[in-house]
Design a protein around this motif. Structure first.
Motif, PDB file in Angstrom:
ATOM      1  N   LEU A 163      -5.108   4.209   1.445  1.00 13.17           N
ATOM      2  CA  LEU A 163      -4.328   5.451   1.431  1.00 13.17           C
ATOM      3  C   LEU A 163      -3.225   5.455   0.373  1.00 13.17           C
ATOM      4  CD1 LEU A 163      -3.898   5.926   5.287  1.00 13.17           C
ATOM      5  CD2 LEU A 163      -5.280   7.370   3.783  1.00 13.17           C
ATOM      6  N   SER A 164      -2.974   4.291  -0.244  1.00 15.79           N
ATOM      7  CA  SER A 164      -1.752   4.148  -1.038  1.00 15.79           C
ATOM      8  C   SER A 164      -1.600   5.225  -2.106  1.00 15.79           C
ATOM      9  CB  SER A 164      -1.696   2.755  -1.674  1.00 15.79           C
ATOM     10  OG  SER A 164      -2.844   2.572  -2.487  1.00 15.79           O
ATOM     11  N   ASP A 165      -2.709   5.616  -2.759  1.00 18.02           N
ATOM     12  CA  ASP A 165      -2.563   6.614  -3.821  1.00 18.02           C
ATOM     13  C   ASP A 165      -2.684   8.043  -3.281  1.00 18.02           C
ATOM     14  OD1 ASP A 165      -5.166   6.121  -3.148  1.00 18.02           O
ATOM     15  OD2 ASP A 165      -5.967   6.510  -5.149  1.00 18.02           O
ATOM     16  N   LYS A 166      -2.807   8.185  -1.938  1.00 17.40           N
ATOM     17  CA  LYS A 166      -2.988   9.528  -1.386  1.00 17.40           C
ATOM     18  C   LYS A 166      -1.831   9.952  -0.492  1.00 17.40           C
ATOM     19  CE  LYS A 166      -7.972   8.512  -1.086  1.00 17.40           C
ATOM     20  NZ  LYS A 166      -7.932   7.031  -1.327  1.00 17.40           N
ATOM     21  N   VAL A 167      -0.823   9.082  -0.391  1.00 10.42           N
ATOM     22  CA  VAL A 167       0.267   9.329   0.559  1.00 10.42           C
ATOM     23  C   VAL A 167       0.879  10.710   0.361  1.00 10.42           C
ATOM     24  CG1 VAL A 167       2.469   8.509   1.437  1.00 10.42           C
ATOM     25  CG2 VAL A 167       0.799   6.882   0.585  1.00 10.42           C
ATOM     26  N   SER A 168       1.066  11.117  -0.883  1.00  8.03           N
ATOM     27  CA  SER A 168       1.761  12.379  -1.144  1.00  8.03           C
ATOM     28  C   SER A 168       0.950  13.584  -0.662  1.00  8.03           C
ATOM     29  CB  SER A 168       2.073  12.503  -2.630  1.00  8.03           C
ATOM     30  OG  SER A 168       0.882  12.301  -3.369  1.00  8.03           O
ATOM     31  N   ASP A 169      -0.371  13.392  -0.489  1.00  8.48           N
ATOM     32  CA  ASP A 169      -1.203  14.509  -0.033  1.00  8.48           C
ATOM     33  C   ASP A 169      -1.261  14.618   1.486  1.00  8.48           C
ATOM     34  OD1 ASP A 169      -1.774  14.997  -2.668  1.00  8.48           O
ATOM     35  OD2 ASP A 169      -3.536  13.686  -2.660  1.00  8.48           O
ATOM     36  N   LEU A 170      -0.777  13.583   2.171  1.00 10.34           N
ATOM     37  CA  LEU A 170      -0.824  13.611   3.636  1.00 10.34           C
ATOM     38  C   LEU A 170       0.194  14.607   4.177  1.00 10.34           C
ATOM     39  CD1 LEU A 170      -0.997   9.764   4.282  1.00 10.34           C
ATOM     40  CD2 LEU A 170      -2.824  11.390   4.779  1.00 10.34           C
ATOM     41  N   CYS A 171      -0.033  15.056   5.421  1.00 11.26           N
ATOM     42  CA  CYS A 171       0.943  15.947   6.060  1.00 11.26           C
ATOM     43  C   CYS A 171       2.237  15.174   6.288  1.00 11.26           C
ATOM     44  CB  CYS A 171       0.384  16.499   7.370  1.00 11.26           C
ATOM     45  SG  CYS A 171       0.305  15.306   8.714  1.00 11.26           S
ATOM     46  N   PRO A 172       3.352  15.875   6.436  1.00  9.89           N
ATOM     47  CA  PRO A 172       4.653  15.194   6.573  1.00  9.89           C
ATOM     48  C   PRO A 172       4.656  14.153   7.683  1.00  9.89           C
ATOM     49  CG  PRO A 172       4.951  17.579   6.469  1.00  9.89           C
ATOM     50  CD  PRO A 172       3.477  17.340   6.502  1.00  9.89           C
ATOM     51  N   ASP A 173       4.019  14.492   8.821  1.00  8.37           N
ATOM     52  CA  ASP A 173       3.964  13.529   9.921  1.00  8.37           C
ATOM     53  C   ASP A 173       3.265  12.255   9.480  1.00  8.37           C
ATOM     54  OD1 ASP A 173       5.304  14.962  11.887  1.00  8.37           O
ATOM     55  OD2 ASP A 173       3.508  16.118  12.388  1.00  8.37           O
ATOM     56  N   CYS A 174       2.143  12.452   8.789  1.00  7.04           N
ATOM     57  CA  CYS A 174       1.355  11.289   8.408  1.00  7.04           C
ATOM     58  C   CYS A 174       2.040  10.453   7.336  1.00  7.04           C
ATOM     59  CB  CYS A 174      -0.033  11.712   7.952  1.00  7.04           C
ATOM     60  SG  CYS A 174      -1.119  12.094   9.352  1.00  7.04           S
ATOM     61  N   SER A 175       2.810  11.097   6.460  1.00  6.11           N
ATOM     62  CA  SER A 175       3.485  10.245   5.463  1.00  6.11           C
ATOM     63  C   SER A 175       4.540   9.384   6.156  1.00  6.11           C
ATOM     64  CB  SER A 175       4.107  11.055   4.314  1.00  6.11           C
ATOM     65  OG  SER A 175       4.271  12.386   4.645  1.00  6.11           O
ATOM     66  N   ARG A 176       5.082   9.909   7.266  1.00  5.50           N
ATOM     67  CA  ARG A 176       5.984   9.076   8.050  1.00  5.50           C
ATOM     68  C   ARG A 176       5.202   7.951   8.738  1.00  5.50           C
ATOM     69  NH1 ARG A 176       7.865  11.793  12.330  1.00  5.50           N
ATOM     70  NH2 ARG A 176       7.479  13.690  11.142  1.00  5.50           N
ATOM     71  N   ARG A 177       4.026   8.326   9.276  1.00  9.62           N
ATOM     72  CA  ARG A 177       3.213   7.314   9.958  1.00  9.62           C
ATOM     73  C   ARG A 177       2.780   6.204   9.001  1.00  9.62           C
ATOM     74  NH1 ARG A 177      -0.041  12.180  12.429  1.00  9.62           N
ATOM     75  NH2 ARG A 177       1.111  12.489  14.352  1.00  9.62           N
ATOM     76  N   TYR A 178       2.619   6.565   7.732  1.00 13.74           N
ATOM     77  CA  TYR A 178       2.205   5.567   6.741  1.00 13.74           C
ATOM     78  C   TYR A 178       3.157   4.384   6.789  1.00 13.74           C
ATOM     79  CZ  TYR A 178       0.699   3.598   2.306  1.00 13.74           C
ATOM     80  OH  TYR A 178       0.209   2.748   1.347  1.00 13.74           O
ATOM     81  N   ILE A 179       4.414   4.659   7.040  1.00 12.87           N
ATOM     82  CA  ILE A 179       5.410   3.591   7.130  1.00 12.87           C
ATOM     83  C   ILE A 179       5.435   2.939   8.522  1.00 12.87           C
ATOM     84  CG2 ILE A 179       7.838   2.990   6.756  1.00 12.87           C
ATOM     85  CD1 ILE A 179       6.643   4.276   4.293  1.00 12.87           C
ATOM     86  N   ASN A 180       5.599   3.765   9.620  1.00 11.56           N
ATOM     87  CA  ASN A 180       5.796   3.132  10.942  1.00 11.56           C
ATOM     88  C   ASN A 180       4.532   2.806  11.698  1.00 11.56           C
ATOM     89  OD1 ASN A 180       7.866   4.790  10.199  1.00 11.56           O
ATOM     90  ND2 ASN A 180       7.640   6.145  11.957  1.00 11.56           N
ATOM     91  N   ASN A 181       3.518   3.633  11.560  1.00  9.45           N
ATOM     92  CA  ASN A 181       2.382   3.462  12.454  1.00  9.45           C
ATOM     93  C   ASN A 181       1.105   4.005  11.808  1.00  9.45           C
ATOM     94  OD1 ASN A 181       0.858   2.949  14.667  1.00  9.45           O
ATOM     95  ND2 ASN A 181       2.227   3.978  16.141  1.00  9.45           N
ATOM     96  N   PRO A 182       0.662   3.296  10.747  1.00 12.90           N
ATOM     97  CA  PRO A 182      -0.444   3.837   9.933  1.00 12.90           C
ATOM     98  C   PRO A 182      -1.714   4.134  10.739  1.00 12.90           C
ATOM     99  CG  PRO A 182       0.101   1.571   9.310  1.00 12.90           C
ATOM    100  CD  PRO A 182       1.159   2.024  10.241  1.00 12.90           C
ATOM    101  N   LEU A 183      -1.941   3.393  11.829  1.00 11.20           N
ATOM    102  CA  LEU A 183      -3.177   3.632  12.581  1.00 11.20           C
ATOM    103  C   LEU A 183      -3.238   5.051  13.126  1.00 11.20           C
ATOM    104  CD1 LEU A 183      -3.937   0.361  14.593  1.00 11.20           C
ATOM    105  CD2 LEU A 183      -4.512   0.993  12.259  1.00 11.20           C
TER     106      LEU A 183
END
Length: 419
Positions: free
Chosen positions: A183-203
């Motif tokens: 996901l590393s190069d797609k983070v900016s395309d994720l929804c706001p919730d998911c970009s937060r999840r990328y840090i705390n709870n990627p699953l």
RNA sequence: GUGAGUGUAGCUCAAUGGUAGAGCAUUGGACUGUGGCUCCAAGGGUUGGGGGUUCGAUACCCCUCACUCACCCCA
């Protein structure tokens, strides 16, 4: 209206209560057959019991707990779920010294401070089970089978079983790394919730319902491809047992449970949306092989699930399953004071034999007493007035077929229609 | 926490700015001591609350409260 129930809590009234009782008694019957024993756990616990087990960064702990200081300024929380208190009890009462595995069920209200909607409440009821002391996949399969049998007993056939394995502390980090990498190069395309999840709870990104996130995670690595040898063989054996038990299921590698303590097997039972609204998970659970140890007990693998009672009942109602509403066997209609006393004595005698008998009240006319008897669904009415007192007879009438006759006042309580 | 919708009799709902209604339910009567079916009648309302516009508001506007649904999250 001056007094109303708090937001998100509700009264359970007749006739619905009979659906609840049916579900509860069925659970007791089935779960007992599998060796699960009831335990009653408190509704309040120390806050940290939940914070530590469910996970500090989960929504439940961060914003949904009913937490308040007691009079001695201890932090108390109304239980948002049942697993943590059962684990606490298991350790505190040294239940691990009893022969393994130990199997328990509980039933009662849980509390989460959320905006209510269909199938979601602030006070809601769960029936849950927890089994401690074996990591064998046979137990996992047995528990799913027990749940299936329970649902079948309630005539529920349209529910779907979804299963997954989310690995253990050994293999999950590897998977997490792979997912983050993907996901590393797609983070900016994720929804706001998911970009937060990328840090705390990627699953959690895996079960985001946002369609663009679903698009982005297409082709993402699957947890089931990253399981370590032990988890993999555990999962495979579990699945083969489900096959042997003839349980149909979907493997859903995107299903991640929201509580931190889960390991290996996780599962969910879902209903078709038209039956239960958007909240379609009726029951869910999984393994938590590390939790007992983390709570200070001996290393003890364990597994459990909880059934959402409101959601279950909602489906039972939607399916229009008929549940019998208890009706009186006999309604005793009386005219006049003396007859009223005679009726009371007869009613009391019948009740002491366990027969439900209703009385007419308030000097109501015979007609209105009969109307009430009919509305209550009574099988028989006894009619007692001055004439009957004179002759020592009771008139009886069968409200189902309209037949009537007489029997002696003395043996009215032996009337054969009531037995 | 965010968004949308709805609040009128116990319930389900009408009333397009002009006297608040119906069906169901409840109670009673027709049928003086025999239910269901039918017919008749009665009781039941500060139209969620507050303010505004208007000669006049259930209706229009604002605020507020409640409920519902959805998002989020979960059982």
């Amino acid at each position: 209206m001056k007094y109303t129930a708090l937001k998100g809590v509700h009264d359970i009234l007749p006739p619905d209560i009979y659906i609840w009782q049916k579900a509860e008694s069925t659970a007791r019957e089935i779960f007992s057959a599998y060796g699960f024993q009831e335990i009653r756990i408190p509704i309040i616990e120390s806050t940290d019991i939940f914070a530590r087990s469910i996970g500090e960064t989960t929504d439940i702990v961060e914003k949904e707990m009913y937490t308040f200081p007691d009079r001695a300024d201890r932090s108390i929380t109304l239980r948002p779920e049942g697993t943590a208190p059962v684990v606490r009890s298991y350790i505190e009462n040294h239940l691990y010294n009893l022969p393994s595995p130990q199997k328990f069920f509980y039933s009662g209200p849980m509390f989460r401070y959320e905006r209510p909607q269909k199938g979601r409440f602030r006070q809601f009821y769960q029936i849950g089970v927890e089994a401690f002391g074996t990591a064998e996949p046979k137990l996992d399969a047995e528990i799913i089978s027990m749940l299936k049998l329970f649902l079948e007993k309630l005539q529920l056939k349209e529910l779907k079983f979804e299963v997954n394995s989310i690995g253990c502390s050994k293999c999950r980090p590897d998977y997490k790394k792979a997912l983050l990498n993907f996901l590393s190069d797609k983070v900016s395309d994720l929804c706001p919730d998911c970009s937060r999840r990328y840090i705390n709870n990627p699953l959690r990104i895996l079960d985001c319902k946002n369609s663009s996130c679903a698009e982005i995670r297409k082709g993402s690595p699957k947890i089931t491809d990253y399981l370590c040898k032990e988890c993999k063989s555990h999962f495979e054996e579990f699945l083969s047992l489900l096959n042997i038990l003839n349980i149909s299921y979907n493997i859903n590698p995107d299903m991640v449970r929201g509580l931190d303590y889960y390991t290996r097997t996780t599962f969910e039972i879902t209903s078709p949306e038209q039956l239960g609204g958007a909240q379609k998970t009726v029951a869910a659970g999984g393994r938590y092989d590390r939790l007992v140890e983390e709570f200070g007990g001996p290393p003890t693998p364990a597994i459990g699930f909880a059934i959402g009672m409101e959601r279950l009942v909602e489906i039972l109602k939607a399916l229009n399953s008929d549940f019998c509403i208890p009706a009186p066997k006999v309604f005793i209609a009386t005219i006049g004071k003396n007859a009223g006393l005679e009726g009371l004595l007869i009613a009391e005698k019948l009740r002491s034999k366990g027969i439900r008998a209703e009385l007419g009240y308030d000097n109501a006319s015979l007609k209105s007493q009969l109307r009430r008897a009919d509305k209550l669904g009574s099988n028989y009415v006894f009619i007692i007035g001055d004439d009957e007192l004179q002759s020592g007879m009771v008139k009886w009438k069968n409200l189902k077929d309209g037949s009537q006759g007489e029997t002696g006042i003395k043996d009215a309580t032996e009337f054969k229609g009531l037995y």
